[in-house]
Design a protein around this motif. Structure first.
Motif, short mmCIF file in Angstrom:
data_model
loop_
_atom_site.label_atom_id
_atom_site.label_comp_id
_atom_site.label_asym_id
_atom_site.label_seq_id
_atom_site.Cartn_x
_atom_site.Cartn_y
_atom_site.Cartn_z
N GLU A 9 1.16 -1.38 0.01
CA GLU A 9 0.52 -0.03 -0.45
C GLU A 9 0.82 0.85 0.27
O GLU A 9 2.02 1.64 0.83
CB GLU A 9 -1.03 0.04 1.47
CG GLU A 9 -1.63 -0.65 0.77
CD GLU A 9 -3.23 -0.89 0.55
OE1 GLU A 9 -3.17 -0.06 0.02
OE2 GLU A 9 -3.57 -1.36 0.57
N ARG A 22 -10.51 -4.42 0.32
CA ARG A 22 -8.97 -4.93 0.09
C ARG A 22 -9.99 -6.30 -0.58
O ARG A 22 -9.68 -6.52 -1.21
CB ARG A 22 -8.01 -4.67 0.24
CG ARG A 22 -7.62 -3.55 0.55
CD ARG A 22 -7.34 -2.41 -1.69
NE ARG A 22 -7.00 -1.81 -0.86
CZ ARG A 22 -5.87 -0.79 -1.83
NH1 ARG A 22 -7.58 -0.69 -3.00
NH2 ARG A 22 -5.61 0.69 -2.03
N SER A 23 -10.05 -6.88 0.76
CA SER A 23 -10.00 -8.79 0.84
C SER A 23 -11.52 -9.07 0.52
O SER A 23 -12.26 -10.33 -0.20
CB SER A 23 -10.18 -9.59 1.51
OG SER A 23 -10.61 -8.74 2.78
N GLU A 29 -8.18 4.60 -4.27
CA GLU A 29 -9.21 4.11 -4.43
C GLU A 29 -10.08 3.83 -2.62
O GLU A 29 -10.78 3.87 -2.59
CB GLU A 29 -8.76 2.60 -4.08
CG GLU A 29 -8.74 2.07 -6.07
CD GLU A 29 -8.14 0.55 -6.55
OE1 GLU A 29 -7.99 0.68 -7.36
OE2 GLU A 29 -7.59 0.39 -4.92
#
Length: 312
Positions: A29, A297-298, A44
């Motif tokens: 990141e 993110r996941s 994002e």
């Protein structure tokens, strides 16, 4: 892709938040700051602390916003905020504990009649006032979210007779929980000390007004730890002048910092706090915020998502 840190922060605050965010930043990141050169199209995720209106709309690929504050009312009032953007509030046990402590301090301050003793001290008057126990005092808490529920539980633990109100039904151990218009009226009519921890929404704006003050038991105390927009200032001054409200502890205001010329500063029955009841601690808030970013993110469910329709 990048994570943006943006908010109404000064240079020192940006530096502190950056330090703690970097300590928890997942591998791969990149953290960028709003005031430094960066590519808006690469952002994002945004970590925000009351960002100026219009700024989040400048990021075309923004997919998730994590607030670093518990309250999101100022951000939601941004007319340019993308309406389908998922936004999460900060739920931090450290912030919750701090708010509970301040609510308890404000209520005990009024319950033990410390404002009256301060006025007596100014006149070198030695007079002992009648003092009920906490178990003989009714306290009402408006708002039973994370912060309000913790405050209500803390007050109950000390021994106060605590009632709490929320828009929908809740259960809080040791607290008489009320909801709806009838429950609101009942809580207000019984509260010898009223604590406001409601979220600020179009429905709750100006809730602390002349109508509410008139329904309180005469001589009640008021503690506002939520938002300045909940309070009609002129109505409070009138209620204090008439004796309907005995004293008010105020931590939040419509204009902050409170102007030096404001009537609240010199009023003998108002205690002014400079918005210190509970604030986000970067060392803990950064970790919690980035845990939610990892969920985003996941593709896992996000915690403390805001319902724009409800305003919190």
């Amino acid at each position: 892709m990048s994570i943006l840190l943006i908010g109404s922060l000064d240079a020192e605050e940006y530096a502190e938040w950056r330090q703690h965010i970097l300590a928890h930043l997942p591998a791969g990141e990149e953290l960028v700051l709003a005031g430094e050169p960066h590519d808006p199209a690469a952002v994002e995720v945004a970590l925000v602390a009351n960002p100026p209106h219009g700024t989040l709309a400048r990021y075309p690929r923004l997919g998730f916003v994590q607030s670093l504050w518990a309250g999101v009312d100022r951000m939601l009032s941004d007319p340019e905020l993308p309406r389908k953007l998922p936004i999460a509030r900060l739920v931090d046990p450290a912030l919750t504990q701090a708010m509970m402590e301040c609510a308890l301090a404000g209520v005990l301050f009024l319950h033990r009649q410390l404002p009256a003793y301060a006025r007596q001290q100014a006149g070198a008057e030695w007079r002992q006032l009648s003092q009920p126990l906490a178990s003989q005092r009714r306290v009402g808490v408006l708002g039973l979210g994370e912060l309000g529920s913790a405050a209500a539980r803390g007050l109950s633990t000390v021994g106060f007779k605590v009632s709490g109100w929320s828009r929908s039904s809740r259960e809080v151990a040791g607290v008489s929980c009320l909801s709806g218009a009838e429950g609101f009226d009942r809580l207000v009519s019984e509260a010898e000390i009223l604590v406001n921890l409601l979220p600020l929404t179009p429905q709750t704006a100006n809730v602390l007004d002349a109508k509410l003050f008139a329904r309180l038991p005469r001589g009640a105390g008021v503690v506002n730890l939520a938002r300045g927009g909940h309070l009609v200032e002129e109505d409070l001054l009138a209620a204090l002048e008439s004796g309907q409200v005995s004293h008010a502890v105020l931590d939040v205001f419509r204009q902050e910092p409170l102007p030096a010329s404001h009537a609240f500063w010199q009023h003998p029955r108002i205690t002014v706090l400079p918005h210190v009841a509970a604030y986000s601690e970067p060392s803990t808030a950064s970790r919690i915020a980035l845990e939610n970013v990892a969920r985003f993110r996941s593709g896992q469910p996000l915690t403390a998502l805001v319902d724009p329709g409800r305003g919190y």
